[in-house]
Design a protein around this motif. Structure first.
Motif, PDB file in Angstrom:
ATOM      1  N   ARG A 195      62.292  27.245 -24.940  1.00  7.89           N
ATOM      2  CA  ARG A 195      62.091  26.020 -25.837  1.00  7.89           C
ATOM      3  C   ARG A 195      62.175  25.958 -27.277  1.00  7.89           C
ATOM      4  N   THR A 200      50.443  21.589 -13.632  1.00 13.64           N
ATOM      5  CA  THR A 200      49.489  22.660 -14.255  1.00 13.64           C
ATOM      6  C   THR A 200      49.552  24.005 -13.796  1.00 13.64           C
ATOM      7  N   ASP A 225      52.148  21.288 -18.505  1.00 10.54           N
ATOM      8  CA  ASP A 225      53.599  21.359 -18.838  1.00 10.54           C
ATOM      9  C   ASP A 225      54.307  20.016 -18.329  1.00 10.54           C
ATOM     10  N   LEU A 238      54.885  20.179 -25.630  1.00  6.63           N
ATOM     11  CA  LEU A 238      54.954  20.920 -24.480  1.00  6.63           C
ATOM     12  C   LEU A 238      56.689  21.113 -24.354  1.00  6.63           C
ATOM     13  N   ALA A 249      59.647  31.118 -21.276  1.00  4.16           N
ATOM     14  CA  ALA A 249      59.519  29.810 -21.282  1.00  4.16           C
ATOM     15  C   ALA A 249      59.552  29.344 -22.909  1.00  4.16           C
ATOM     16  N   THR A 250      58.504  30.104 -23.734  1.00 11.35           N
ATOM     17  CA  THR A 250      58.555  30.077 -25.212  1.00 11.35           C
ATOM     18  C   THR A 250      59.761  30.136 -25.974  1.00 11.35           C
ATOM     19  N   ARG A 259      61.500  26.940 -17.438  1.00  9.26           N
ATOM     20  CA  ARG A 259      60.536  28.042 -17.083  1.00  9.26           C
ATOM     21  C   ARG A 259      61.578  29.154 -16.637  1.00  9.26           C
ATOM     22  N   ALA A 283      60.694  20.764 -17.462  1.00 10.31           N
ATOM     23  CA  ALA A 283      61.039  21.672 -18.742  1.00 10.31           C
ATOM     24  C   ALA A 283      61.380  22.903 -18.329  1.00 10.31           C
ATOM     25  N   LEU A 298      51.814  15.124 -15.775  1.00 10.35           N
ATOM     26  CA  LEU A 298      52.033  16.671 -16.160  1.00 10.35           C
ATOM     27  C   LEU A 298      51.803  17.497 -15.070  1.00 10.35           C
ATOM     28  N   LEU A 346      46.789  25.858 -17.998  1.00  9.66           N
ATOM     29  CA  LEU A 346      47.713  25.353 -18.839  1.00  9.66           C
ATOM     30  C   LEU A 346      48.419  24.092 -18.109  1.00  9.66           C
ATOM     31  N   GLY A 357      55.453  24.566 -24.544  1.00 18.26           N
ATOM     32  CA  GLY A 357      54.712  24.685 -22.995  1.00 18.26           C
ATOM     33  C   GLY A 357      55.513  25.789 -22.284  1.00 18.26           C
ATOM     34  N   PRO A 358      54.855  26.017 -21.202  1.00 18.48           N
ATOM     35  CA  PRO A 358      53.394  25.745 -20.972  1.00 18.48           C
ATOM     36  C   PRO A 358      52.315  26.153 -21.807  1.00 18.48           C
TER      37      PRO A 358
END
Length: 365
Positions: A16, A245, A256, A212, A12-13, A262, A260, A243, A254, A216-217
């Motif tokens: 993004r 969680t 998010d 985010l 995910a990081t 993932r 977004a 949001l 967390l 995020g997350p």
């Protein structure tokens, strides 16, 4: 509550942060999406965007700085960030208190007896003529009014109290110019609004969404590690209906944005070279999604790192046109080939003559 393991958070990081697949975004849009790039080392944002964008042209970023579409200013964590002008104007008031407190945390004794409101007024009068000044010049001038205070402390506090920006050629591609400051409002021709009234936090909510979208997350502790601001848990609580969680495998809650990306944790991750102080690492309190705890100190020490399969696996340096890679762990033959290929591309990007010299160490540091 769904648990996202370390690999899921890693992918995910990367997605993004535009590190899972290079993006076709224009440089201005990429800087905005990333919430700015940490830039106390002026040339590092160019490597950060080269690693994230296809066919990145560094002169485009220089032009954006010269034409005032992006600015260099003290913002998140009281570090110099390269941010789009609109974000600098919108976000700076929300950072005022944090910037002031962080300077006091370092220089409280040296600023003892200095009225900060008087200091702000004196500093504003000093820079009102629009003449660019270095921090030492500002500190020396203010030292005439407060001779017992440290000049460096006075200069740093002045820049924390007043929204300032560092002017080009500082931060221009291959420039080595020193940092000279003017008022952000004068440089952009726009007034900086005062902080929002107590009890409201519209900019805080905007920062949560933007964080985010790019990181995020994440937990609220991660959010604070990125920006350095207090009061954000209450802001997040006010946004709970918009949001979603999760929990990580350490049990942390967390948050998010619902839509977004993932990605599947098994999505392949290409080799990427990151610059010093890259927010893909520094933008978290718990950095285990991207760097082993044993190597956490590398990110704050300003080491440039290499991602292999999405995680920090090596450091890199460049000298006389040669990129040297120092592994932190053993690399497979395929990984070494990929690191060499990306290292050659980076060397060519950084060199004056298009050379692509790279050397990959044979054993971990």
């Amino acid at each position: 509550m769904t648990v996202l393991d370390t690999r899921a958070l890693n992918r995910a990081t990367l997605a993004r942060q535009l590190l899972l697949d290079r993006s076709d975004l224009p440089a201005l849009d990429a800087v905005a999406h990333l919430g700015g790039l940490q830039a106390q080392e002026p040339q590092e944002p160019f490597v950060g965007l080269w690693s994230r964008l296809r066919a990145f042209d560094p002169t485009v970023l220089s032009t954006l700085l010269i034409e005032r579409h992006v600015v260099r200013t003290h913002l998140m964590r009281r570090t110099v960030h390269l941010v789009v002008a609109d974000d600098a104007v919108a976000w700076r008031p929300r950072h005022d208190a944090m910037l002031r407190q962080r300077v006091l945390g370092v220089y409280r004794a040296e600023l003892d007896g200095v009225d900060l409101d008087e200091l702000a007024a004196a500093a504003r009068a000093l820079v009102a003529d629009g003449e660019p000044r270095s921090m030492p010049e500002i500190g020396r001038a203010l030292g005439e009014r407060w001779p017992t205070a440290g000049m460096r402390a006075l200069g740093e506090m002045a820049i924390a109290l007043l929204p300032m920006t560092q002017l080009p050629p500082r931060g221009v591609w291959r420039s080595k110019a020193g940092a000279r400051h003017v008022l952000l409002s004068a440089w952009l021709g726009r007034e900086i609004a005062p902080p929002a009234a107590e009890g409201t936090d519209p900019v805080g909510q905007l920062l949560v969404r933007r964080y985010l979208a790019a990181f995020g997350p994440a937990a609220t502790a991660d959010l604070r590690a990125w920006c350095g601001l207090a009061g954000l848990p209450a802001t997040v609580a006010a946004m709970r209906d918009e949001l979603v969680t999760f929990r990580d495998d350490r049990g942390r809650k967390l948050i998010d944005l619902p839509d977004a990306p993932r990605p599947d944790p098994e999505t392949p991750a290409p080799v990427r070279f990151l610059p010093a102080f890259d927010n893909a690492i520094l933008g978290y309190d718990d950095r285990s999604r991207i760097i082993d705890d044993a190597h956490r100190g590398l990110s704050v020490a300003g080491e440039r790192v290499v991602l292999v399969d999405g995680r920090v696996a090596a450091t890199w340096t460049v000298d006389s046109g040669t990129v040297t890679v120092s592994p932190l762990r053993g690399l497979s033959r395929a990984d070494r080939v990929a690191v060499t290929e990306q290292g050659q591309a980076l060397a060519s990007f950084l060199s004056d003559d298009g050379s692509d010299r790279v050397r990959v160490g044979s054993s971990p540091r």
